[in-house]
Design an enzyme around this catalytic site. Sequence first.
Site, PDB file in Angstrom:
ATOM      1  N   GLY A 280       5.973 -28.473  17.935  1.00 18.32           N
ATOM      2  CA  GLY A 280       5.171 -29.023  19.026  1.00 18.32           C
ATOM      3  C   GLY A 280       3.681 -28.841  18.776  1.00 18.32           C
ATOM      4  O   GLY A 280       3.261 -27.952  18.041  1.00 18.32           O
TER       5      GLY A 280
ATOM      6  N   ARG B 143      -1.385 -27.943  25.358  1.00 21.49           N
ATOM      7  CA  ARG B 143      -1.797 -27.286  26.603  1.00 21.49           C
ATOM      8  C   ARG B 143      -2.547 -25.972  26.353  1.00 21.49           C
ATOM      9  O   ARG B 143      -3.137 -25.402  27.259  1.00 21.49           O
ATOM     10  CB  ARG B 143      -0.562 -27.038  27.495  1.00 21.49           C
ATOM     11  CG  ARG B 143      -0.028 -28.307  28.136  1.00 21.49           C
ATOM     12  CD  ARG B 143       1.342 -28.109  28.770  1.00 21.49           C
ATOM     13  NE  ARG B 143       2.418 -28.165  27.773  1.00 21.49           N
ATOM     14  CZ  ARG B 143       3.729 -28.056  28.069  1.00 21.49           C
ATOM     15  NH1 ARG B 143       4.105 -27.864  29.319  1.00 21.49           N
ATOM     16  NH2 ARG B 143       4.638 -28.123  27.126  1.00 21.49           N
TER      17      ARG B 143
ATOM     18  N   GLY C  88      10.492 -35.007  20.817  1.00 22.14           N
ATOM     19  CA  GLY C  88      11.318 -34.263  21.759  1.00 22.14           C
ATOM     20  C   GLY C  88      12.155 -33.173  21.110  1.00 22.14           C
ATOM     21  O   GLY C  88      12.329 -33.143  19.892  1.00 22.14           O
ATOM     22  N   THR C  89      12.659 -32.274  21.966  1.00 25.16           N
ATOM     23  CA  THR C  89      13.348 -31.087  21.444  1.00 25.16           C
ATOM     24  C   THR C  89      14.669 -31.432  20.747  1.00 25.16           C
ATOM     25  O   THR C  89      15.021 -30.793  19.758  1.00 25.16           O
ATOM     26  CB  THR C  89      13.572 -30.050  22.561  1.00 25.16           C
ATOM     27  OG1 THR C  89      14.029 -30.722  23.749  1.00 25.16           O
ATOM     28  CG2 THR C  89      12.301 -29.310  22.901  1.00 25.16           C
TER      29      THR C  89
ATOM     30  N   ARG D   2      -9.684   1.226   9.883  1.00 29.41           N
ATOM     31  CA  ARG D   2      -9.408  -0.152   9.467  1.00 29.41           C
ATOM     32  C   ARG D   2      -8.294  -0.186   8.422  1.00 29.41           C
ATOM     33  O   ARG D   2      -7.864   0.852   7.940  1.00 29.41           O
ATOM     34  CB  ARG D   2     -10.707  -0.767   8.936  1.00 29.41           C
ATOM     35  CG  ARG D   2     -11.731  -0.987  10.076  1.00 29.41           C
ATOM     36  CD  ARG D   2     -13.070  -1.440   9.535  1.00 29.41           C
ATOM     37  NE  ARG D   2     -12.936  -2.578   8.658  1.00 29.41           N
ATOM     38  CZ  ARG D   2     -13.831  -2.912   7.724  1.00 29.41           C
ATOM     39  NH1 ARG D   2     -14.914  -2.166   7.543  1.00 29.41           N
ATOM     40  NH2 ARG D   2     -13.633  -3.964   6.971  1.00 29.41           N
TER      41      ARG D   2
END
Length: 453
Positions: free
Chosen positions: A14, A18, A82-83, A318
């Site tokens: 995907g 968003r 789509g899935t 570190r």
Amino acid sequence: MGGRTCLTIVLAAGEGSRMRASRPKVLHPVAGRTLIAHVLEAVKQAGGAVAVVVGSGRDDVVAEVKRVLPAADIFVQEEQRGTAHAVLTARPAIARSADDVVVVFGDTPLVRASTLQQLRAPLARGAAVTVLGFQAKDPAGYGRLITGADGLLAIREEKDASDAERAITLCNAGLMALAGDQALAILDRIEDRNAKREYYLTDAVAIARNMERQAAVLEIEEDEVRGINTQGQLAEAEAALQLRLRAAALDAGVSMTAPETVYLSADTRLGRDVVIEPYVVFGPGVVVEEGAVIRSFSHLDGAHVGKGARVGPFARLRPGAKLGSDVRIGNFVEIKQATVEAGAQANHLTYIGDARVGAGANVGAGTITCNYDGVAKHRTDIGAGAFIGSNSALVAPVKVGDGAYVGSGSVITDDVPADALAIGRGRQVVKEGWAKRLRAALPGGKKNTPPQR
Ligand code: UD1
Ligand code: CA
């Protein structure tokens, strides 16, 4: 799982639009590990073969998958349709017909291996599909589970749901298990007749029901199946995972007076009787051995802290920092790619990089290993029991022998033999009466007269 074979398909193709971020969604970190690495760790623990579906041109995602699970088969989904479409890009793997096929999403990082296994149990009892469900506090964005008298009937995506269906709070977590011998027959029947014109994996449930097969729901806690689509959800997942990691550390005998202020990584390893003061951050790859104390406001990343060592407050370890037992690292000390052997100390304001500090050595305040000449990094070697006077610069490559002394304020450019004293600065010059003569020569207003005693 009763000897049943399993193929797990991880979907990670995907866009993650968003997130409004430039990096691919599954490469965002929570608790010091990428989303996809969390999922792959759970999948690895659950066992079986693994296929990962990635978007085209996602070399960075492929590299991360190979790093975590080199044995995984990788399939490229050219277009995100789509899935179910994504699952079918792994068709060659599905065609090898494992007993169980499990589908998990790369954006659901809190899922546990035991849940993946439990999801398969109904398949052994004859179900064709099992779906993981949860009661959502806020169901917005999730598919809703439509149940009837004889179990799960269908999953409705929010965009396609009626008002009555949207009121359902039992939601689809996204994880699904399919009977291996039915998987392709079911997946090939899925169409894209919906609001998004996508092939929804969720349609597998209604299709299985039409084929007179059973579909089951396994219900679990929302925290475990949070799907991450936005930065807000990423932050919520971080919070949920931190709660889990802190609880596990406390259970293992670590003392934390304010665990809510301590940030752990998924791979942080803390021994018994370790004490962590408030406000400490652990990046990935940290091991702290028994009885060590990490004091407030310290930041550790890729570091190993030996038994009984004390670090901080305000210390920075570190990657490649290796502290032996009973080492003392105090405030405003930074250590990188350096081994500090047992009992050595650097208590204040020091940078030690690309170095070895021998057992029992004492590194004074303000000591700097000058490891970088603008082109390359060079090593500093400080022998056992050596004493580096405050505010010294050790210009690498350089060695200070066992038991040697370096005078305060030195710039050390040549090796110092064992047990020698090296003073790398000009002699102090004193001019008697100089300041007084200066003041006498200055015009009245500018005189900086010392206070009268
Ligand atoms: C999906 C489910 C929804 C569920 C939710 C749980 C579907 C149709 N919907 O919705 O019922 O409540 O997850 O979090 O399954 N992906 C691909 N290729 C694609 C599309 C998606 O690999 O073409 C991957 C994504 O990278 C992601 C996963 O599949 O890892 C889920 O896709 P996403 O778009 O996040 O689905 P949701 O809308 O969240
Ligand atoms: Ca999602």
